[in-house]
Scaffold this active site. Sequence first.
Site, short mmCIF file in Angstrom:
data_model
loop_
_atom_site.label_atom_id
_atom_site.label_comp_id
_atom_site.label_asym_id
_atom_site.label_seq_id
_atom_site.Cartn_x
_atom_site.Cartn_y
_atom_site.Cartn_z
N ASN A 32 1.07 -1.18 0.02
CA ASN A 32 0.02 0.03 0.13
C ASN A 32 0.95 1.28 -0.02
OD1 ASN A 32 0.95 0.15 2.71
ND2 ASN A 32 -0.78 0.00 3.58
N ASP A 58 -4.07 -2.97 0.78
CA ASP A 58 -3.49 -3.04 2.42
C ASP A 58 -3.72 -4.56 3.08
OD1 ASP A 58 -3.79 -1.19 5.10
OD2 ASP A 58 -3.56 -3.14 5.20
N PHE A 80 6.45 -9.51 4.44
CA PHE A 80 7.23 -8.35 4.85
C PHE A 80 6.42 -7.31 5.38
CE2 PHE A 80 11.23 -9.48 3.19
CZ PHE A 80 11.32 -10.33 1.99
N SER A 124 12.85 -10.60 13.31
CA SER A 124 14.09 -9.51 13.67
C SER A 124 14.88 -9.83 14.67
CB SER A 124 13.54 -8.12 13.89
OG SER A 124 14.27 -7.04 14.29
N TYR A 148 7.47 -2.37 18.71
CA TYR A 148 7.78 -2.94 17.28
C TYR A 148 8.35 -4.47 17.54
CZ TYR A 148 10.85 -4.53 13.57
OH TYR A 148 11.56 -5.30 12.54
N LYS A 152 6.79 -8.50 16.63
CA LYS A 152 7.50 -9.49 15.86
C LYS A 152 7.39 -10.52 16.82
CE LYS A 152 8.76 -7.54 12.08
NZ LYS A 152 8.29 -7.67 10.77
N PHE A 177 19.38 -9.52 11.11
CA PHE A 177 20.38 -8.65 12.05
C PHE A 177 20.17 -7.16 11.47
CE2 PHE A 177 21.81 -11.10 15.51
CZ PHE A 177 21.10 -12.32 15.19
N ASN A 178 21.32 -6.63 10.89
CA ASN A 178 21.04 -5.26 10.60
C ASN A 178 21.26 -5.08 9.02
OD1 ASN A 178 21.37 -5.12 13.35
ND2 ASN A 178 21.46 -2.90 13.04
C1 WQD Z 1 23.28 0.79 14.89
C2 WQD Z 1 24.22 1.43 15.71
C3 WQD Z 1 23.42 2.69 17.33
C4 WQD Z 1 21.98 5.77 14.48
C5 WQD Z 1 17.45 -1.18 14.45
C6 WQD Z 1 16.17 -1.78 15.15
C7 WQD Z 1 16.23 -3.23 14.57
C8 WQD Z 1 16.09 -3.63 13.44
C9 WQD Z 1 17.45 -3.15 12.82
C10 WQD Z 1 14.09 -3.86 11.98
C11 WQD Z 1 23.83 1.52 17.02
C12 WQD Z 1 24.33 3.65 16.29
C13 WQD Z 1 22.57 4.80 14.99
C14 WQD Z 1 22.87 7.23 14.47
C15 WQD Z 1 24.29 6.08 15.82
N1 WQD Z 1 15.11 -2.97 12.50
N2 WQD Z 1 23.88 4.83 15.95
N3 WQD Z 1 23.74 6.85 15.35
O1 WQD Z 1 19.34 -0.11 16.56
O2 WQD Z 1 20.78 -1.91 15.90
O3 WQD Z 1 18.52 -1.85 14.98
O4 WQD Z 1 17.55 -1.49 12.97
O5 WQD Z 1 13.89 -5.05 12.53
O6 WQD Z 1 14.84 -3.67 15.13
O7 WQD Z 1 16.13 -1.57 16.49
O8 WQD Z 1 20.31 -0.39 14.31
O9 WQD Z 1 21.02 1.39 12.83
O10 WQD Z 1 19.53 2.18 14.51
O11 WQD Z 1 21.99 1.43 15.03
O12 WQD Z 1 25.50 6.05 16.54
O13 WQD Z 1 22.43 8.18 14.07
O14 WQD Z 1 24.41 2.49 15.26
O15 WQD Z 1 23.64 3.28 18.59
O16 WQD Z 1 25.02 1.12 17.93
P1 WQD Z 1 19.68 -0.91 15.39
P2 WQD Z 1 20.75 1.17 14.14
#
Ligand code: WQD
Length: 333
Positions: A32, A58, A80, A124, A148, A152, A177-178
């Site tokens: 959507n 939606d 997703f 996640s 959030y 999950k 992970f990230n």
């Molecule tokens: C990464 C690192 C921050 C921004 C989040 C969600 C998680 C998943 C992935 C969905 C940390 C540091 C960040 C900034 C910084 N999303 N940072 N300055 O928090 O590990 O995970 O995204 O599933 O659910 O929580 O990712 O990229 O926000 O942070 O220093 O402006 O970068 O402290 O150490 P995070 P992030």
Amino acid sequence: MTVLVTGGTGYIGSHTVVELLENKIKVIVIDNFTNSKREVVDRIKKITGKDFIFYEKDVCDKEALRKIFQKHSIDAVIHFAGYKAVGESVKDPLKYYQNNLFSTIQLLQVMDEADCRKLVFSSSATVYGNPKTLPIKEDFPLSTTNPYGTTKWMIEQILRDVERSNSNWSIAILRYFNPIGAHPSGLLGEDPNGIPNNLMPYIMKVANHELGTLNVFGNDYNTKDGTGVRDYIHVVDLAKGHLKALDKIAKTTGVDAYNLGTGIGYSVLEMIHTFEKVNGVKINYRITDRRPGDIDACYADASYAEKELGWKAEKSLEDMCRDAYHYIVQNKK
Ligand code: WQD
């Protein structure tokens, strides 16, 4: 094989649709555009040279879902669609519970009616909360620290209960992970509206001179250089993991969860320096206070996904930084 992809124009969804099409899988996308742009539909077609069916609907709309399942013979679903901003979920939890849970329940009910019981679910690593030891294994205790993440976790419980009620279900729960980076073509990538919450999109906007200075949230964590450590994974590696999960659920029944990470943790400063080195740019940053809720370190034991799915991340942090910057340069406003 025909696969329905909910949220298929989003960041991870769109990269996954590309991989599905390139593997000769028929794709139907429902989205959507809450957190994506219509042009992604055309960009997917441009990258792959293949067509796919798209419904601007939606996932909460049960009648719309029913029509799609009546019109198409769907073999599996990759789900997703859902809100994913941690900070927003804290401010407006009911919006997250309503959307993420209700849409999933509608989808599961319609899938069951249509005798379609093969599902890959986008979960996640946030469901692990603040792990006591590292690397993180799938059997670690689950705990969440924001609405959030709780949606999950709740959906993972719902999926396990559904499978317990009918053992014909085959469900792969993928704990990301990230995810960072972008498709090498420069046509797909992460480009959130406004001020990004996450590290890489923020770095990308600083590199592109849309933002001035990156705030590094704390350098007093119990890590190699005091800044937060995370398991960054290239979005294309992540997308390929979904194809392997589809193969798995095609052959089995039951529910299982898999970590999709590289197994390597990088600090914020390592990310900044790698991004600068690979792209020949300067990222201005300053150390500020910790962000509430952040944990010191988080990275995966990804061996179970390798053993069970035959999947392993291949791209390096340099690849992630290079592709992310390439996307920004290619799509300068
Ligand atoms: C990464 C690192 C921050 C921004 C989040 C969600 C998680 C998943 C992935 C969905 C940390 C540091 C960040 C900034 C910084 N999303 N940072 N300055 O928090 O590990 O995970 O995204 O599933 O659910 O929580 O990712 O990229 O926000 O942070 O220093 O402006 O970068 O402290 O150490 P995070 P992030």
